[in-house]
Design a protein around this motif. Structure first.
Motif, mmCIF file in Angstrom:
data_model
loop_
_atom_site.group_PDB
_atom_site.id
_atom_site.type_symbol
_atom_site.label_atom_id
_atom_site.label_comp_id
_atom_site.label_asym_id
_atom_site.label_seq_id
_atom_site.Cartn_x
_atom_site.Cartn_y
_atom_site.Cartn_z
ATOM 1 N N THR A 1 -1.235 2.231 5.632
ATOM 2 C CA THR A 1 -1.928 3.034 4.629
ATOM 3 C C THR A 1 -1.011 4.060 3.965
ATOM 4 O OG1 THR A 1 -2.639 4.689 6.276
ATOM 5 C CG2 THR A 1 -4.100 2.816 5.885
ATOM 6 N N PHE A 2 0.266 4.084 4.332
ATOM 7 C CA PHE A 2 1.162 5.123 3.796
ATOM 8 C C PHE A 2 1.236 5.106 2.269
ATOM 9 C CE2 PHE A 2 5.209 7.219 2.801
ATOM 10 C CZ PHE A 2 5.046 8.401 3.514
ATOM 11 N N PRO A 3 1.326 3.940 1.613
ATOM 12 C CA PRO A 3 1.329 3.956 0.144
ATOM 13 C C PRO A 3 0.072 4.597 -0.437
ATOM 14 C CG PRO A 3 2.114 1.845 0.943
ATOM 15 C CD PRO A 3 1.568 2.584 2.134
ATOM 16 N N ASP A 4 -1.081 4.345 0.200
ATOM 17 C CA ASP A 4 -2.340 4.945 -0.273
ATOM 18 C C ASP A 4 -2.340 6.456 -0.058
ATOM 19 O OD1 ASP A 4 -4.228 2.493 -0.874
ATOM 20 O OD2 ASP A 4 -3.125 2.033 0.959
ATOM 21 N N ILE A 5 -1.789 6.881 1.064
ATOM 22 C CA ILE A 5 -1.656 8.323 1.315
ATOM 23 C C ILE A 5 -0.758 8.946 0.262
ATOM 24 C CG2 ILE A 5 -0.686 10.032 2.915
ATOM 25 C CD1 ILE A 5 -1.570 8.194 5.220
ATOM 26 N N ALA A 6 0.360 8.275 -0.044
ATOM 27 C CA ALA A 6 1.329 8.794 -1.017
ATOM 28 C C ALA A 6 0.740 8.904 -2.412
ATOM 29 C CB ALA A 6 2.567 7.897 -1.053
ATOM 30 N N MET A 7 -0.216 8.037 -2.745
ATOM 31 C CA MET A 7 -0.800 8.047 -4.093
ATOM 32 C C MET A 7 -2.006 8.964 -4.222
ATOM 33 S SD MET A 7 -0.438 4.097 -5.413
ATOM 34 C CE MET A 7 -0.940 3.252 -3.909
ATOM 35 N N ASP A 8 -2.366 9.619 -3.146
ATOM 36 C CA ASP A 8 -3.516 10.527 -3.171
ATOM 37 C C ASP A 8 -3.040 11.959 -3.456
ATOM 38 O OD1 ASP A 8 -6.529 10.928 -2.237
ATOM 39 O OD2 ASP A 8 -5.325 12.531 -1.338
ATOM 40 N N GLY B 1 2.480 9.237 -6.120
ATOM 41 C CA GLY B 1 3.288 8.248 -5.433
ATOM 42 C C GLY B 1 4.734 8.237 -5.908
ATOM 43 N N SER B 2 4.919 8.462 -7.205
ATOM 44 C CA SER B 2 6.270 8.502 -7.770
ATOM 45 C C SER B 2 7.121 9.558 -7.095
ATOM 46 C CB SER B 2 6.181 8.784 -9.279
ATOM 47 O OG SER B 2 7.444 9.121 -9.815
ATOM 48 N N CYS C 1 9.835 2.048 4.392
ATOM 49 C CA CYS C 1 10.490 1.501 3.200
ATOM 50 C C CYS C 1 9.899 0.156 2.808
ATOM 51 C CB CYS C 1 11.997 1.368 3.428
ATOM 52 S SG CYS C 1 12.891 2.944 3.432
ATOM 53 N N LYS C 2 9.624 -0.682 3.803
ATOM 54 C CA LYS C 2 9.081 -2.009 3.516
ATOM 55 C C LYS C 2 7.693 -1.926 2.896
ATOM 56 C CE LYS C 2 11.705 -4.679 6.933
ATOM 57 N NZ LYS C 2 11.650 -5.439 8.218
ATOM 58 N N VAL C 3 6.841 -1.058 3.439
ATOM 59 C CA VAL C 3 5.472 -0.984 2.892
ATOM 60 C C VAL C 3 5.466 -0.311 1.525
ATOM 61 C CG1 VAL C 3 4.349 -1.038 5.139
ATOM 62 C CG2 VAL C 3 4.921 1.173 4.130
ATOM 63 N N MET C 4 6.337 0.672 1.333
ATOM 64 C CA MET C 4 6.412 1.329 0.021
ATOM 65 C C MET C 4 6.957 0.366 -1.034
ATOM 66 S SD MET C 4 5.271 4.500 -0.042
ATOM 67 C CE MET C 4 6.184 5.652 -1.090
ATOM 68 N N ALA C 5 7.979 -0.406 -0.664
ATOM 69 C CA ALA C 5 8.554 -1.363 -1.604
ATOM 70 C C ALA C 5 7.571 -2.475 -1.945
ATOM 71 C CB ALA C 5 9.833 -1.958 -1.032
ATOM 72 N N SER C 6 6.765 -2.888 -0.966
ATOM 73 C CA SER C 6 5.797 -3.963 -1.210
ATOM 74 C C SER C 6 4.701 -3.530 -2.190
ATOM 75 C CB SER C 6 5.164 -4.416 0.112
ATOM 76 O OG SER C 6 4.328 -3.399 0.646
ATOM 77 N N SER C 7 4.484 -2.219 -2.301
ATOM 78 C CA SER C 7 3.492 -1.685 -3.251
ATOM 79 C C SER C 7 4.193 -0.906 -4.362
ATOM 80 C CB SER C 7 2.506 -0.759 -2.530
ATOM 81 O OG SER C 7 1.830 -1.430 -1.502
ATOM 82 N N SER C 8 5.443 -1.256 -4.655
ATOM 83 C CA SER C 8 6.274 -0.428 -5.536
ATOM 84 C C SER C 8 5.674 -0.223 -6.926
ATOM 85 C CB SER C 8 7.683 -1.016 -5.658
ATOM 86 O OG SER C 8 7.641 -2.343 -6.138
ATOM 87 N N VAL C 9 5.082 -1.249 -7.510
ATOM 88 C CA VAL C 9 4.535 -1.113 -8.863
ATOM 89 C C VAL C 9 3.430 -0.058 -8.888
ATOM 90 C CG1 VAL C 9 3.291 -2.266 -10.733
ATOM 91 C CG2 VAL C 9 5.151 -3.452 -9.546
ATOM 92 N N GLU C 10 2.491 -0.176 -7.936
ATOM 93 C CA GLU C 10 1.386 0.782 -7.887
ATOM 94 C C GLU C 10 1.877 2.188 -7.554
ATOM 95 O OE1 GLU C 10 0.018 -3.221 -7.493
ATOM 96 O OE2 GLU C 10 1.407 -2.122 -6.201
ATOM 97 N N VAL C 11 2.758 2.282 -6.583
ATOM 98 C CA VAL C 11 3.232 3.600 -6.138
ATOM 99 C C VAL C 11 4.041 4.292 -7.226
ATOM 100 C CG1 VAL C 11 4.655 4.827 -4.454
ATOM 101 C CG2 VAL C 11 3.227 2.929 -3.711
ATOM 102 N N MET C 12 4.953 3.563 -7.860
ATOM 103 C CA MET C 12 5.820 4.172 -8.872
ATOM 104 C C MET C 12 5.055 4.640 -10.102
ATOM 105 S SD MET C 12 9.417 2.078 -8.886
ATOM 106 C CE MET C 12 8.721 0.502 -9.344
ATOM 107 N N ARG C 13 3.979 3.956 -10.441
ATOM 108 C CA ARG C 13 3.228 4.321 -11.645
ATOM 109 C C ARG C 13 2.181 5.409 -11.385
ATOM 110 N NH1 ARG C 13 1.258 -0.142 -15.682
ATOM 111 N NH2 ARG C 13 1.186 1.765 -16.922
ATOM 112 N N ASN C 14 2.091 5.834 -10.148
ATOM 113 C CA ASN C 14 1.153 6.888 -9.783
ATOM 114 C C ASN C 14 1.904 8.225 -9.758
ATOM 115 O OD1 ASN C 14 0.102 8.645 -7.348
ATOM 116 N ND2 ASN C 14 -1.658 7.466 -8.062
ATOM 117 N N CYS C 15 1.340 9.257 -10.351
ATOM 118 C CA CYS C 15 2.074 10.537 -10.464
ATOM 119 C C CYS C 15 2.436 11.112 -9.095
ATOM 120 C CB CYS C 15 1.275 11.540 -11.285
ATOM 121 S SG CYS C 15 -0.318 12.024 -10.593
#
Length: 536
Positions: free
Chosen positions: A129-136, A187-188, A171-185
């Motif tokens: 869930t780390f990418p989701d945490i990062a985008m919140d 998450g970026s 790193c692996k989970v963040m990279a696997s969701s890179s498009v969503e994470v990078m485009r989120n203010c």
């Protein structure tokens, strides 16, 4: 609730907890779920993350810990134990606690007081869930806090194996969701922090890697050299992890690259990526073409850039976010790629690009990072006769970069100084007007009847005009005599006003540090009556 309670956890009966959760579990969706996937047509739809209701007992427990810490009645060793136990109690609810507006603040405090073992265990547990945490909005602060806490342990050799194992997972989970994470203010920002951590950049000194700052401009104009990004200031870092993160990020973002190039948040991630790779030519020659929309291999002719991409790059350089990315590309490009960019993309388009509100910054970067006289000669051929037009269009930064490059590369120095003087002072005018007109650049060039322009007492001096004059006073005195005469013959009230202005005082300081004669310097000092000025 006693002290022992915090040391050993809540001791809550698991059966009771399961029954409690069963009765109170709800399916809330975080705000990013709907927005993110609707914005990415290139991304396959994914199920929204179910947000479970945080167990009220966990909430109560964490808030009581916050109150305990607020009382300042806990010793350091005891605090570490309490924090470790608290992290353990969030197991299975990390996402819910981290994204709760109130509990997230407490969790940040707990993270700051935890040891490496508990931090890594927490991250491993919530990795999915780390990418989701990062985008919140709240969760991103928690993610930042844990990465910053880990960064302070990078030099601990005993902790490094555990750190590397945990960061590999992240790193692996963040990279696997890179498009969503990078485009989120949110998450970026977390993604950029992760890049810096892998590189070994101390996170309290990561400003240079996160955005273009005043130090970048100063460096471009030879006013100072920022040391923040030099390898000597790095910690050990995790070079293999950095390579993994960047490689997987690009692999997953490949199909969306055209969208990501012009997205404000992903552009920032790409800029940070390039800066942390600066100096690693092998990686840069692989990464930069991909970010520019090319394949990751040279073509049969040995070129880095594909023809179909070259045609688009000038147009893209006029886009706000891509122009920032291209500035950093030019800043870090190995010489062979830089030369190809100049020859294939920018040559014969410099004035057109300089005229554009975003493109002119790309030209500034191109000029500032040119390393040989052959290229600066070609740039002068295109722009040298257009200095006045650049000023009139409000593009003084291009002129400043050109002057600084001439001084840095010792090319066309005398001609450069002459060209600039002619743009603000015609042949039948006294050179006395040169410095005042550059100090008030905006005012002068916006004046319809320039012959009627005069110093406006109390007016706002121009930042770029000040920087241009500072650059001019680094040239040899024989090239800048008109500027010296203009400054030393300035009317006393005007000279005094320049000294008292932040921008004007830098010009005076540059003159006093220049190769001008001692006689000229004494003349200026006498004119502005420094002693009387300081007494005022």
């Amino acid at each position: 609730m006693g002290e022992q309670h915090y040391k050993h956890g809540k001791g809550k009966n698991k059966k009771q907890q399961q029954q409690h959760n069963k009765g109170h579990e709800h399916t809330h969706h975080s705000m990013k779920d709907t927005k993110t996937f609707n914005r990415h047509s290139s991304s396959a739809p994914q199920p929204s993350r179910i947000r479970k209701q945080v167990d009220p007992e966990i909430s109560k427990y964490l808030l009581e810990i916050a109150n305990l810490f607020d009382s300042n009645g806990v010793e350091l060793e005891e605090r570490t134990l309490i924090c470790g136990n608290a992290l353990e109690e969030t197991r299975g609810f990390e996402f819910e606690v981290a994204t709760d507006y109130i509990l997230s603040h407490t969790l940040e405090t707990i993270i700051q007081g935890s040891d490496v073992e508990h931090l890594c265990a927490f991250l491993q547990s919530c990795a999915e869930t780390f990418p989701d945490i990062a985008m919140d909005r709240s969760g991103s602060h928690v993610a930042e806090a844990i990465l910053k806490s880990l960064s302070t342990r990078v030099e601990d050799h005993d902790a490094r194996p555990q750190l590397e194992e945990t960061l590999t997972t992240v790193c692996k989970v963040m990279a696997s969701s890179s498009v969503e994470v990078m485009r989120n203010c949110h998450g970026s920002h977390v993604f950029r922090t992760l890049l810096c951590l892998c590189k070994g950049v101390p996170l309290d000194k990561s400003e240079y890697y996160f955005s273009k700052s005043a130090t970048v401009l100063a460096g471009r104009l030879n006013l100072s050299v920022s040391k923040k990004h030099e390898a000597t200031n790095f910690q050990s870092g995790f070079p293999n992890l950095l390579k993994l993160l960047v490689s997987e990020m690009l692999k997953n973002a490949g199909k969306s690259i055209k969208t990501l190039q012009v997205d404000p948040f992903s552009s920032l991630v790409f800029q940070t990526t390039l800066r942390v790779l600066a100096g690693n030519d092998e990686e840069l020659l692989h990464v930069i073409p991909i970010l520019l929309g090319c394949k990751d291999k040279r073509n049969s002719e040995g070129s880095f850039l594909e023809d179909k991409v070259v045609a688009e790059l000038i147009k893209l350089s006029k886009e706000a976010e891509f122009s920032h990315l291209m500035e950093v590309v030019l800043e870090v490009s190995p010489e062979a790629l830089f030369n190809e960019l100049f020859t294939k993309v920018f040559r014969n388009s410099l004035f057109d690009l300089s005229s554009h509100q975003h493109g002119n910054f790309v030209v500034q970067a191109l000029i500032s990072h040119t390393k040989n006289q052959d290229l600066i000669r070609l740039i002068w051929d295109e722009l040298g006769s257009n200095l006045e037009d650049l000023f009139k269009m409000g593009r003084p930064g291009v002129v400043a970069a050109l002057i600084a490059a001439s001084e840095r590369l010792h090319f066309n120095e005398q001609k450069c100084c002459q060209f600039l003087a002619k743009t603000v002072c015609s042949a039948d005018e006294s050179p006395k007007c040169i410095v005042p007109r550059l100090l008030f650049l905006d005012s002068y060039f916006s004046c319809e009847d320039k012959s009627d322009w005069s110093w406006q007492s109390g007016g706002k001096m121009n930042v770029m005009g000040s920087l241009i004059l500072q650059a001019i006073f680094r040239f040899k005195s024989e090239y800048i005599q008109p500027y010296i005469n203009s400054l030393t013959s300035m009317e006393t009230p005007h000279a005094l006003e320049a000294v008292r202005d932040a921008k004007g005082s830098h010009v005076i300081e540059a003159f006093l540090s220049s190769s001008a004669s001692g006689k000229d310097k004494c003349k200026l000092v006498k004119n502005i009556s420094l002693i009387g000025c300081f007494r005022d």
